[in-house]
Scaffold this motif. Sequence first.
Motif, PDB file in Angstrom:
ATOM      1  N   LYS B  57       0.822  -1.217   0.000  1.00 61.86           N
ATOM      2  CA  LYS B  57       0.000   0.000   0.000  1.00 61.86           C
ATOM      3  C   LYS B  57       0.852   1.262   0.000  1.00 61.86           C
ATOM      4  CE  LYS B  57      -2.195  -1.240   3.747  1.00 61.86           C
ATOM      5  NZ  LYS B  57      -1.585  -2.578   3.883  1.00 61.86           N
ATOM      6  N   SER B  58       1.855   1.289   0.877  1.00 58.93           N
ATOM      7  CA  SER B  58       2.681   2.504   0.973  1.00 58.93           C
ATOM      8  C   SER B  58       3.493   2.706  -0.301  1.00 58.93           C
ATOM      9  CB  SER B  58       3.631   2.421   2.169  1.00 58.93           C
ATOM     10  OG  SER B  58       2.932   2.232   3.364  1.00 58.93           O
ATOM     11  N   THR B  59       4.070   1.621  -0.799  1.00 60.41           N
ATOM     12  CA  THR B  59       4.896   1.711  -2.009  1.00 60.41           C
ATOM     13  C   THR B  59       4.047   2.178  -3.189  1.00 60.41           C
ATOM     14  OG1 THR B  59       6.039  -0.240  -1.128  1.00 60.41           O
ATOM     15  CG2 THR B  59       6.641   0.457  -3.343  1.00 60.41           C
ATOM     16  N   GLY B  94       5.375   3.606  10.282  1.00 58.08           N
ATOM     17  CA  GLY B  94       6.525   3.390   9.400  1.00 58.08           C
ATOM     18  C   GLY B  94       6.258   3.574   7.919  1.00 58.08           C
ATOM     19  N   ASP B  95       5.105   4.123   7.575  1.00 57.78           N
ATOM     20  CA  ASP B  95       4.783   4.200   6.145  1.00 57.78           C
ATOM     21  C   ASP B  95       5.671   5.176   5.380  1.00 57.78           C
ATOM     22  OD1 ASP B  95       2.599   2.321   6.216  1.00 57.78           O
ATOM     23  OD2 ASP B  95       1.483   3.849   7.302  1.00 57.78           O
ATOM     24  N   ARG B  96       6.206   6.158   6.084  1.00 55.06           N
ATOM     25  CA  ARG B  96       7.050   7.165   5.417  1.00 55.06           C
ATOM     26  C   ARG B  96       8.322   6.561   4.833  1.00 55.06           C
ATOM     27  NH1 ARG B  96       5.503  12.784   7.163  1.00 55.06           N
ATOM     28  NH2 ARG B  96       6.950  13.506   5.591  1.00 55.06           N
ATOM     29  N   ILE B 143      -5.578   8.111   1.477  1.00 53.90           N
ATOM     30  CA  ILE B 143      -5.605   7.569   2.834  1.00 53.90           C
ATOM     31  C   ILE B 143      -5.158   6.118   2.762  1.00 53.90           C
ATOM     32  CG2 ILE B 143      -6.987   7.119   4.887  1.00 53.90           C
ATOM     33  CD1 ILE B 143      -9.077   9.055   3.811  1.00 53.90           C
ATOM     34  N   GLU B 144      -4.063   5.804   3.443  1.00 53.43           N
ATOM     35  CA  GLU B 144      -3.634   4.406   3.539  1.00 53.43           C
ATOM     36  C   GLU B 144      -4.165   3.835   4.839  1.00 53.43           C
ATOM     37  OE1 GLU B 144       0.607   3.595   3.320  1.00 53.43           O
ATOM     38  OE2 GLU B 144       0.256   1.642   4.259  1.00 53.43           O
ATOM     39  N   THR B 145      -4.977   2.784   4.756  1.00 58.83           N
ATOM     40  CA  THR B 145      -5.577   2.227   5.973  1.00 58.83           C
ATOM     41  C   THR B 145      -4.608   1.264   6.650  1.00 58.83           C
ATOM     42  OG1 THR B 145      -6.546   0.177   5.127  1.00 58.83           O
ATOM     43  CG2 THR B 145      -7.771   2.213   4.719  1.00 58.83           C
TER      44      THR B 145
HETATM   45 MG   LIG Z   1       2.175   0.810   4.801  1.00 59.00          MG
END
Ligand SMILES: [Mg+2]
Lengths: 131, 314
Positions: B57-59, B94-96, B143-145
Amino acid sequence: MNKKIRVVIAKPGLDGHDRGAKVIARACRDAGMEVIYTGLRQTPEQIVETALQEDADVIGLSSLSGAHEHLFSRVCELLREKNAEDILVIGGGVIPEDDIPALEKAGVKKVFTPGTPTKEIIEYIKANVKK
Amino acid sequence: MVDIIESLKAGDKRAAARLITKAENNEKEAFEILKKLYDNTGNAYVIGITGPPGSGKSTLTDKLVKEIRKKYNKKVGIIAVDPTSPFTGGAILGDRIRMQDLSLDEGVFIRSMGTRGHLGGLSKATNYAVKVLDIIGMDYIFIETVGVGQSEVDIVKTADTTVLVMVPGLGDDIQAIKAGIMEIADIFAVNKADRGGTDRLVAEIEMMLDLNPENTPWKPPIVKTSAVSNKGVTELLDAIKTHKKFLKETDLLKTKRISNIETEILKIVKEELMSLITQKENHDKRKRLAVDVYHKKIDPFTAADCLIKIIKGG
Ligand SMILES: [Mg+2]
Ligand SMILES: Nc1nc2c(ncn2[C@@H]2O[C@H](COP(=O)(O)OP(=O)(O)O)[C@@H](O)[C@H]2O)c(=O)[nH]1
């Protein structure tokens, strides 16, 4: 009201691993803080911008190489430029005792040498963070 | 407060960051400010990215946002939600890590949030953070859940377009399909398409979609992506744009937003009621009622009625 201490943990510079930074990150989490973990190889500019967007109360910098002096100072300088010197900056990693006074003069509020119990670091943050 | 309002209108990121914190901490002032600026909301298009932890998701968000910045030069806000530990109240956000290059882009604002005990895949303040980013002029908000699987229900009530990210080889794919989270997807992204099993997963999703009634106005497209190698990202963004266009042309965007606002109002009412119920004086009355129920003077239904009457009476 239900305030939580928000901590940006970053490892500026190009060297090595981030084991030490991860240990601190987990200790902060276990103390009920919100840790924004940014990973390796961050520039001072990225760290400061992250701290502003995340409205961090604390920036924890970790370094394993001799480059800490320049990088840590630059973070403090950028914070002053952005009128954000209220953010508490602390440092850790492999930092010779001799370098500490210069870092503190640059604006790093406290430098923790290897082997400092994480409990001590947590207590320091709780006591010194701007409420 | 006037200062903050002017700063926000001018798009000041620092003011936005502080306002989000106030909303997270449940400070009254935050809601007063949002009341005053409510006219400035509703301009951003909100995209939800959901799916299991580790699905990318983050990538994928990082790559989609880069594409938007490069191609359309629109401003983008990102809200990334990670779980808060129920034991310590702490969180590692940690998504950043996957979005490092975006932090110096002037036209991007990233905010990480812990769930802080809220179930449903978002935090209670996520909705407010969306408004804040909308107010400072973000054109798109991602928005990343949390991505814990079956309880990602909040996102459909917050986003205009919801992308469900799936990956091949997560064990029993069919199980996930049965679990009932598939209905939330406006678009499927089958990520890590560089790995084996992609076509099988696509076929399974197609089969499941075939069970939907034939005349549904929107058939969710399935897009194969490989976020790490930036493949399929253009196609995914195109699918999002197509969905946006569909919602606008059919007027469903309006219907959907009104329905979401209804949910939002209900939530606020529920919270107000809860805080009335849990007030100190009511707490004492509740205790007394419980004792009465224990001694069989009354039953719990009658006790509940008494409590409701007290609240209604103000
Ligand atoms: Mg993530
Ligand atoms: N092989 C492969 N790995 C990917 C892909 N997208 C993401 N990853 C990796 O999957 C891991 C989790 O990604 P992340 O974006 O953090 O997932 P999230 O937990 O859903 O946000 C990371 O190590 C990524 O590098 C992809 O398309 N292919």
